[in-house]
Design a protein around this motif. Structure first.
Motif, PDB file in Angstrom:
ATOM      1  N   ALA A  62       0.829  -1.206   0.000  1.00 12.97           N
ATOM      2  CA  ALA A  62       0.000   0.000   0.000  1.00 12.97           C
ATOM      3  C   ALA A  62       0.863   1.256   0.000  1.00 12.97           C
ATOM      4  O   ALA A  62       0.534   2.248  -0.663  1.00 12.97           O
ATOM      5  N   SER A  63       1.971   1.216   0.726  1.00  8.32           N
ATOM      6  CA  SER A  63       2.866   2.379   0.783  1.00  8.32           C
ATOM      7  C   SER A  63       3.462   2.698  -0.571  1.00  8.32           C
ATOM      8  O   SER A  63       3.514   3.865  -0.981  1.00  8.32           O
ATOM      9  N   VAL A  64       3.939   1.695  -1.284  1.00  5.06           N
ATOM     10  CA  VAL A  64       4.548   1.959  -2.588  1.00  5.06           C
ATOM     11  C   VAL A  64       3.470   2.369  -3.600  1.00  5.06           C
ATOM     12  O   VAL A  64       3.704   3.222  -4.462  1.00  5.06           O
ATOM     13  N   MET A  65       2.263   1.822  -3.465  1.00  6.81           N
ATOM     14  CA  MET A  65       1.175   2.235  -4.345  1.00  6.81           C
ATOM     15  C   MET A  65       0.805   3.696  -4.101  1.00  6.81           C
ATOM     16  O   MET A  65       0.661   4.487  -5.033  1.00  6.81           O
ATOM     17  N   ASP A  66       0.684   4.063  -2.830  1.00  4.15           N
ATOM     18  CA  ASP A  66       0.365   5.444  -2.472  1.00  4.15           C
ATOM     19  C   ASP A  66       1.446   6.393  -2.997  1.00  4.15           C
ATOM     20  O   ASP A  66       1.144   7.431  -3.588  1.00  4.15           O
ATOM     21  N   ALA A  67       2.699   6.030  -2.804  1.00  2.00           N
ATOM     22  CA  ALA A  67       3.806   6.879  -3.259  1.00  2.00           C
ATOM     23  C   ALA A  67       3.840   6.992  -4.781  1.00  2.00           C
ATOM     24  O   ALA A  67       4.078   8.081  -5.325  1.00  2.00           O
ATOM     25  N   ALA A  68       3.596   5.907  -5.486  1.00  2.00           N
ATOM     26  CA  ALA A  68       3.631   5.944  -6.957  1.00  2.00           C
ATOM     27  C   ALA A  68       2.543   6.854  -7.518  1.00  2.00           C
ATOM     28  O   ALA A  68       2.787   7.613  -8.461  1.00  2.00           O
ATOM     29  N   THR A  69       1.348   6.803  -6.930  1.00  2.00           N
ATOM     30  CA  THR A  69       0.280   7.677  -7.415  1.00  2.00           C
ATOM     31  C   THR A  69       0.597   9.135  -7.079  1.00  2.00           C
ATOM     32  O   THR A  69       0.445  10.015  -7.919  1.00  2.00           O
ATOM     33  N   PHE A  70       1.062   9.363  -5.861  1.00  2.09           N
ATOM     34  CA  PHE A  70       1.391  10.718  -5.409  1.00  2.09           C
ATOM     35  C   PHE A  70       2.422  11.369  -6.320  1.00  2.09           C
ATOM     36  O   PHE A  70       2.239  12.496  -6.782  1.00  2.09           O
ATOM     37  N   TRP A  71       3.514  10.665  -6.594  1.00  2.00           N
ATOM     38  CA  TRP A  71       4.608  11.268  -7.373  1.00  2.00           C
ATOM     39  C   TRP A  71       4.295  11.342  -8.861  1.00  2.00           C
ATOM     40  O   TRP A  71       4.944  12.094  -9.588  1.00  2.00           O
ATOM     41  N   ALA A  72       3.275  10.624  -9.325  1.00  2.36           N
ATOM     42  CA  ALA A  72       2.812  10.810 -10.703  1.00  2.36           C
ATOM     43  C   ALA A  72       2.062  12.132 -10.845  1.00  2.36           C
ATOM     44  O   ALA A  72       2.083  12.763 -11.894  1.00  2.36           O
ATOM     45  N   VAL A  73       1.411  12.559  -9.753  1.00  2.00           N
ATOM     46  CA  VAL A  73       0.628  13.793  -9.769  1.00  2.00           C
ATOM     47  C   VAL A  73       1.476  15.013  -9.408  1.00  2.00           C
ATOM     48  O   VAL A  73       1.343  16.079 -10.018  1.00  2.00           O
ATOM     49  N   PHE A  74       2.345  14.881  -8.420  1.00  2.00           N
ATOM     50  CA  PHE A  74       3.028  16.021  -7.811  1.00  2.00           C
ATOM     51  C   PHE A  74       3.684  16.999  -8.792  1.00  2.00           C
ATOM     52  O   PHE A  74       3.524  18.211  -8.630  1.00  2.00           O
ATOM     53  N   PRO A  75       4.421  16.562  -9.798  1.00  2.00           N
ATOM     54  CA  PRO A  75       5.076  17.542 -10.681  1.00  2.00           C
ATOM     55  C   PRO A  75       4.103  18.448 -11.435  1.00  2.00           C
ATOM     56  O   PRO A  75       4.490  19.500 -11.926  1.00  2.00           O
ATOM     57  N   GLN A  76       2.838  18.066 -11.516  1.00  2.00           N
ATOM     58  CA  GLN A  76       1.849  18.869 -12.229  1.00  2.00           C
ATOM     59  C   GLN A  76       1.183  19.919 -11.333  1.00  2.00           C
ATOM     60  O   GLN A  76       0.487  20.794 -11.825  1.00  2.00           O
ATOM     61  N   VAL A  77       1.393  19.792 -10.026  1.00  5.54           N
ATOM     62  CA  VAL A  77       0.776  20.721  -9.085  1.00  5.54           C
ATOM     63  C   VAL A  77       1.499  22.061  -9.179  1.00  5.54           C
ATOM     64  O   VAL A  77       2.729  22.116  -9.278  1.00  5.54           O
ATOM     65  N   GLU A  78       0.734  23.128  -9.164  1.00  2.00           N
ATOM     66  CA  GLU A  78       1.286  24.477  -9.266  1.00  2.00           C
ATOM     67  C   GLU A  78       2.354  24.717  -8.200  1.00  2.00           C
ATOM     68  O   GLU A  78       2.201  24.304  -7.046  1.00  2.00           O
ATOM     69  N   LYS A  79       3.436  25.384  -8.589  1.00  2.00           N
ATOM     70  CA  LYS A  79       4.529  25.676  -7.668  1.00  2.00           C
ATOM     71  C   LYS A  79       3.987  26.402  -6.424  1.00  2.00           C
ATOM     72  O   LYS A  79       3.145  27.284  -6.533  1.00  2.00           O
ATOM     73  N   GLY A  80       4.468  25.999  -5.280  1.00  2.00           N
ATOM     74  CA  GLY A  80       4.036  26.595  -4.022  1.00  2.00           C
ATOM     75  C   GLY A  80       2.881  25.861  -3.364  1.00  2.00           C
ATOM     76  O   GLY A  80       2.514  26.170  -2.240  1.00  2.00           O
ATOM     77  N   LEU A  81       2.315  24.871  -4.058  1.00  2.00           N
ATOM     78  CA  LEU A  81       1.240  24.067  -3.486  1.00  2.00           C
ATOM     79  C   LEU A  81       1.752  22.665  -3.215  1.00  2.00           C
ATOM     80  O   LEU A  81       2.766  22.251  -3.753  1.00  2.00           O
ATOM     81  N   GLY A  82       1.043  21.943  -2.388  1.00  2.00           N
ATOM     82  CA  GLY A  82       1.420  20.572  -2.068  1.00  2.00           C
ATOM     83  C   GLY A  82       0.245  19.631  -2.253  1.00  2.00           C
ATOM     84  O   GLY A  82      -0.827  20.029  -2.718  1.00  2.00           O
TER      85      GLY A  82
END
Length: 160
Positions: A62-82
């Motif tokens: 579950a941890s690696v699944m959660d991390a893989a989904t998170f890091w697929a999205v993160f670079p698209q998030v506007e700078k300064g947001l999390g």
């Protein structure tokens, strides 16, 4: 933000920060690649990942699944947001015991406040071990430590 190519220096800097974080170190998990809307993570399986019956614990998967989904999205998030995960669902499809697990994450949709991603986790032989989805919330007061020093996330789009 439109689809584009991630800056390799950004990918390298983010992976360095994340891969040395305590939880990634604890699980022997690493970001191996980030692209626009996708991620590739690996977890090297060790005895510490096994539950009493000798198989990888569902929490590690579950941890690696959660991390893989998170890091697929993160670079698209506007700078300064999390981002923070607000819900995950994992389907465990086959047991794993040794070797490594490879997780391929994908951003399904990123909105103003919510994101949806999914991931497949495969074993050394390419067999599907698990599939999952994660819902993440975009937040304004959660930043990656060191993010102020990151290179730009995107490469400039050359004029036509």
């Amino acid at each position: 933000m439109s689809e584009s190519k991630l800056n390799p220096k950004y990918v390298e800097a983010v992976a360095a920060i994340v891969n040395r974080s305590p939880y990634f170190s604890l699980l022997s998990m690493e970001i191996k690649d980030l692209q626009w809307g996708t991620s590739l993570l690996e977890i090297q399986l060790e005895e510490k990942h096994l539950q009493p019956f000798g198989f990888v614990h569902g929490g590690a998967i579950a941890s690696v699944m959660d991390a893989a989904t998170f890091w697929a999205v993160f670079p698209q998030v506007e700078k300064g947001l999390g981002l923070t995960t607000v819900e995950i669902k994992v389907n465990y499809l086959a047991p794993a015991q040794k070797g490594r697990l490879v997780a391929k994450g994908r951003c399904i949709r990123l909105g103003k406040t919510l994101a949806l991603g999914d991931a497949e986790i495969r074993n050394n032989e390419g067999g599907l071990v698990a599939h999952g989805t994660a819902t993440m919330m975009v937040v304004s007061d959660l930043r990656l430590p060191g993010s102020e020093d990151l290179p730009p996330s995107q490469l400039p789009i050359p004029p036509r």
